[in-house]
Design an enzyme around this catalytic site. Structure first.
Site, mmCIF file in Angstrom:
data_model
loop_
_atom_site.group_PDB
_atom_site.id
_atom_site.type_symbol
_atom_site.label_atom_id
_atom_site.label_comp_id
_atom_site.label_asym_id
_atom_site.label_seq_id
_atom_site.Cartn_x
_atom_site.Cartn_y
_atom_site.Cartn_z
ATOM 1 N N TRP A 206 0.868 -1.166 0.000
ATOM 2 C CA TRP A 206 0.000 0.000 0.000
ATOM 3 C C TRP A 206 0.911 1.224 0.000
ATOM 4 O O TRP A 206 1.794 1.354 0.844
ATOM 5 C CB TRP A 206 -0.864 -0.054 1.246
ATOM 6 C CG TRP A 206 -1.828 1.059 1.449
ATOM 7 C CD1 TRP A 206 -2.696 1.590 0.546
ATOM 8 C CD2 TRP A 206 -2.043 1.772 2.678
ATOM 9 N NE1 TRP A 206 -3.443 2.575 1.131
ATOM 10 C CE2 TRP A 206 -3.075 2.706 2.447
ATOM 11 C CE3 TRP A 206 -1.488 1.714 3.952
ATOM 12 C CZ2 TRP A 206 -3.553 3.577 3.425
ATOM 13 C CZ3 TRP A 206 -1.952 2.570 4.933
ATOM 14 C CH2 TRP A 206 -2.981 3.495 4.663
ATOM 15 N N ASP B 212 0.129 -5.622 9.620
ATOM 16 C CA ASP B 212 -0.952 -4.716 9.251
ATOM 17 C C ASP B 212 -2.127 -5.596 8.833
ATOM 18 O O ASP B 212 -2.052 -6.282 7.811
ATOM 19 C CB ASP B 212 -0.520 -3.799 8.094
ATOM 20 C CG ASP B 212 -1.593 -2.758 7.760
ATOM 21 O OD1 ASP B 212 -1.314 -1.865 6.927
ATOM 22 O OD2 ASP B 212 -2.710 -2.821 8.312
ATOM 23 N N LYS C 208 -12.917 -1.582 6.496
ATOM 24 C CA LYS C 208 -13.545 -2.434 5.493
ATOM 25 C C LYS C 208 -14.458 -3.473 6.109
ATOM 26 O O LYS C 208 -15.582 -3.649 5.662
ATOM 27 C CB LYS C 208 -12.491 -3.169 4.648
ATOM 28 C CG LYS C 208 -11.742 -2.295 3.673
ATOM 29 C CD LYS C 208 -10.605 -1.575 4.324
ATOM 30 C CE LYS C 208 -9.687 -0.888 3.356
ATOM 31 N NZ LYS C 208 -8.730 -0.015 4.094
#
Lengths: 461, 427
Positions: B157, B238, B274
């Site tokens: 990311w 993460d 999410k």
């Protein structure tokens, strides 16, 4: 809290860790407070890479509430953190906030802007700069709806996490793009200010502000110190209701400050945490900022809705940067996004949505101004009552500063020893600098506080 | 008096020259400020929104869409909001955030009856979603391990690089994605782990790697964990997609569980953006597993010291939603169902996209579309091909060829497959 210092452990590495821990945590509390950056050791096999850490001290202000909550006494008073309380001593959710929340829940179509409707109904990401309508309304609120800077598109506004977040983002922006890396903060100021700006990458100096002998403004000292600051330095200004002292310059004094600052190219960075709370009027409390905008110069302003809309925990605020030209404002915004994205990507939607609903609706806005005035008036009334109570007791000393100081806090002038005594004997909690939150008082509790003040002042402590 | 003078000024120009003694040059302090480049990910949605074409498709940012292409507010979230509305509490959370929310969140990552939770060995604070958790950890790493560096997978990311850069932690990279196989470069990864200096810090995606969708297998995770042990490395996970990868949160946390079993003292960033659809609420959690309770208290206090000058305390609303849902068995059960529905829809779209491309007679292999996991598919398309997709077909994605499968629907999968086929058939 169970303490395990590993001294009885059978593992050599554990005992080594224990020795290290004892070494690092030895000494007085003062040592512990100052030693945040213990030097790392090379990794002990299997041990934690953070074994060398010492425990950080409690935040001075937030620690007061923690101590208050622990106190079992049935009669206790929390005059620590600046959160508004009603006459019944309860936190207050404003009526307009409840109405706004209800609107959001009901998914009612309140705005003509499809963009706003989309963002406020669905919990998706806000843009990096936050809720755009909120930003526009916030700028209008602080700068005035008719502000030339807004009309000329010279203002960049980004939604941030309340006042703290706005100050931090502004500070980081200055550290990267401004030619002067020193910020001058008033003496005293909110305890979190120096930490915010230091972590933002600025170096922090102070200017004289509070005069203990008058319990008012040390105006001469202020002018001297700002006058001696290097050209272009950044200056933090409390827009109104100075925290912790409640001492504000008069408009005439503000004009002198403005002239001096502009003559030295000093960059104003306003912290506006109490707009509407100080005098009860949003426009009055924003006057000093608008004076600076009116001269066409540049400035930063950090706005918080924590107190004046009672949205404390929702972390709603805005940073506005007033620039000389519109294209500059655009580029500034793009750079602010680079500060924000690696910090938290985009700001929280809920609180800003509430604010937008209230500010855009004339009825809700008016209702808000009335609720705001009621809060401000109650605080002013508490000031009067406390002053009268001390007068009635014949408490020695001049206590007019209680009614002269402005906003949520009163800088009583009590010293740490006296404060300690008041906590121990009267279960009254405040910060050790003698700052009391008037919002935590009620007609019922004023006598108790007056008794306590009277006691410490008349005692030989 | 001054106010009168301003009101009586004949013109603004006169007022300014009278009022501003010594105001220096009229140019801005900011004229040297360069326009910053647009964020590569969030800029895609901006461009999409500006496009008037009725055929446009947004497979850019990783925000879930239902089969009608609409954003979704989970039913469990709506119910939680109803219960929270009218609350009398809007006060500041503690600096470390909502204790209730953090406790529930740790259960998801570490397991309900985890010994680490029981022994209070986890230092944990509520954070501003995943970004905030990573940033807090990076700042913490900088402050207490100033000589350390962070190894970041290639690719990752893009904001990971920004986060550790702004925290001023030296960055290194390790091999991860294998373009030829469109899978994991396992030997490259293990070599880099082996060659990194003892005690290095590594950023690992717990599941549903972003942007590639390529995850190590369970066996591979075990090997990675063993090598980490041998090298004394620190693992920072993460985890932004727990529940979204397989539909089963416990299964998605497998990599973390393996490392915990092997005795690592890890750090974890968790996000509810999410898997609870709470994107804009910015709710997450940073946790650091410590040796004992005392150290956990210490570490937490230091994390709070970093949060205070950044935002003082985290936002309340999202935390209340999470606590309400996870604290109520019925609502939690509903949430788990809804997460599975989202994950299943994405898995279904992967199959549909691959089959459509194969039916079109694409000369390329699209096996990776169904092998990759989570919200994203690393298509293997070049930036030039992506540009064609945008300019000719109004399909928006990031230029690294990453497709957000969440943006694919039964309504647009055919159009998408056709467009991809057109721009790739001659490659």
């Amino acid at each position: 809290m169970k303490t395990n210092d590993f001294s009885s452990s059978s593992s050599p590495s554990d005992r080594r860790i224990g020795a290290l821990l004892r070494h690092l945590t030895a000494g007085t509390d003062a040592d512990r407070v100052s030693s945040v950056f213990a030097s790392p050791t090379s990794g002990v096999a299997g041990g934690s890479v953070f074994a060398h850490l010492v425990q950080a001290p409690e935040d001075a202000i937030l620690g007061v509430t923690i101590a208050y909550n622990k106190d079992p006494s049935p009669i206790k008073l929390n005059l620590g953190v600046g959160a508004y309380r009603t006459e019944e001593g309860k936190p207050l959710v404003l009526n307009v906030v409840r109405k706004a929340e209800q609107q959001l829940i009901n998914d009612r179509f309140i705005s003509l802007s499809l963009w706003v409707e989309f963002w406020s109904r669905i919990k998706e990401y806000l843009p990096i700069v936050g809720l755009v309508e909120f930003n526009k309304l916030s700028a209008k609120l602080i700068l005035g709806a008719d502000s030339p800077a807004i009309r000329e598109n010279r203002v960049t506004t980004v939604e941030c996490l309340s006042g703290t977040g706005s100050l931090r983002v502004g500070g980081e922006f200055l550290a990267r793009h401004y030619h002067q890396k020193t910020i001058y903060i008033p003496q005293p100021t909110w305890g979190n200010h120096p930490k915010i700006f230091t972590l933002a990458g600025l170096s922090v100096k102070t200017y004289r502000y509070y005069d203990p002998s008058t319990r008012g403004l040390n105006f001469q000292g202020l002018l001297e110190d700002l006058g001696a600051a290097p050209q272009g330095s950044i200056v933090l200004l409390h827009a109104c209701a100075h925290n912790p002292t409640g001492v504000d310059p008069t408009l005439e004094q503000w004009e002198q400050i403005r002239k001096l600052m502009r003559s030295k190219g000093l960059m104003p960075f306003f912290d506006s945490a109490y707009q509407g709370f100080a005098s009860g009027s949003l426009d009055t409390d924003a006057k000093p900022i608008r004076m600076f905008v009116a001269d066409g110069g540049e400035l930063l302003v950090a706005q918080s809705y924590a107190k004046n809309m009672g949205l404390y925990g929702e972390r709603v605020g805005a940073l506005s940067i007033v620039c000389k030209a519109a294209d500059v404002a655009g580029r500034v915004e793009s750079q602010l996004k680079l500060v924000i994205r690696p910090m938290y990507s985009n700001p929280p939607i809920h609180g800003a949505s509430i604010v937008a609903v209230i500010l855009r609706d004339r009825n809700l806005f008016n209702e808000w101004t009335l609720e705001l005035k009621a809060m401000a008036d109650r605080i002013i009334s508490m000031r009067k009552q406390l002053f009268e109570a001390l007068r009635a007791r014949g408490t020695p000393g001049d206590w007019t500063h209680i009614i002269k100081q402005i906003g949520m806090f009163t800088f009583t002038g009590l010293n740490p020893t006296q404060v300690s005594y008041m906590t121990k004997e009267y279960h009254i909690y405040m910060t050790s600098d003698g700052r009391i939150s008037m919002a935590g008082l009620s007609s019922k509790t004023v006598p108790h506080l007056a008794d306590a003040i009277h006691a410490v002042v008349t005692k030989a402590l | 008096m001054m106010a009168t003078a301003i009101r009586n000024s004949a013109s603004r120009g006169t007022m300014m020259s009278r009022q501003i003694s010594g105001l220096r040059s009229m140019s801005s302090w900011w004229k040297n400020v360069e326009p910053a480049p647009k964020d590569p990910i969030l800029g895609v949605t901006e461009a999409f929104l500006a496009d008037p074409s009725p055929d446009k498709v947004n497979v850019g940012v990783g925000a879930y869409r239902d089969d009608n292409g609409k954003p979704v507010v989970l039913e469990c979230v709506r119910e939680a909001e109803r219960r929270i509305a009218g609350t009398s509490f809007m006060e500041y959370l503690p600096m470390g955030g909502s204790v209730k929310m953090v406790d529930e969140t740790l259960k998801l990552a570490y397991r309900d009856n985890s010994e680490f939770i029981k022994d209070k060995r986890i230092a944990a604070v509520q954070s501003l979603s995943g970004t905030g958790a990573c940033r807090l950890f990076a700042d913490f790493q900088k402050r207490f391990r100033p000589d350390s560096q962070i190894y970041i997978p290639v690719p990752t990311w893009s904001n990971h690089h920004n986060i550790w850069r702004d925290a001023q932690v030296t960055q290194k990279t390790y091999h991860y994605y294998h373009p030829e196989t469109k899978g994991l470069d396992f030997s490259g990864l293990m070599d880099d782990v082996k060659n990194a200096p003892e005690g290095s810090f590594f950023l690992l995606h717990a599941c549903a790697h972003n942007p590639t969708g390529v995850d190590p297998t369970e066996e591979q995770w075990r090997e990675i964990s063993q090598l980490f042990k041998a090298k004394n490395h620190f693992a920072f996970f993460d985890m932004a997609y727990q529940g979204f990868a397989s539909g089963d949160p416990a299964r998605d946390a497998k990599s973390i569980r393996i490392f915990l079993e092997d005795g690592h003292h890890i750090g974890i960033s968790q996000s509810y953006a999410k898997n609870m659809g709470l994107y804009g609420q910015r709710v997450g959690c940073l946790s650091v597993l410590c040796e004992d309770e005392k150290q956990a208290v210490t570490v937490k206090s230091q994390l709070q010291q970093l949060a205070r000058p950044m935002y003082s305390n985290p936002p309340l609303h999202g935390a209340q939603i999470v606590s309400t849902i996870l604290g109520d068995p019925a609502l939690k059960g509903l949430w788990l169902k809804e997460v599975k529905v989202m994950a299943d829809r994405i898995i279904g779209m992967r199959t549909a996209l691959r089959e459509s491309l194969e039916k079109l007679g694409s000369p390329l292999s699209w096996e990776h579309v169904t092998k990759q996991i989570g919200m994203f598919c690393y298509s293997g398309m070049t930036p030039e091909q992506v540009d064609r997709l945008t300019s000719e077909y109004h399909i928006y994605m990031t230029r690294n060829g990453r497709i957000s499968m969440a943006g694919v629907t039964t309504g647009n999968v055919g159009y998408l497959a056709n467009a991809i086929h057109e721009v790739t058939k001659s490659s």
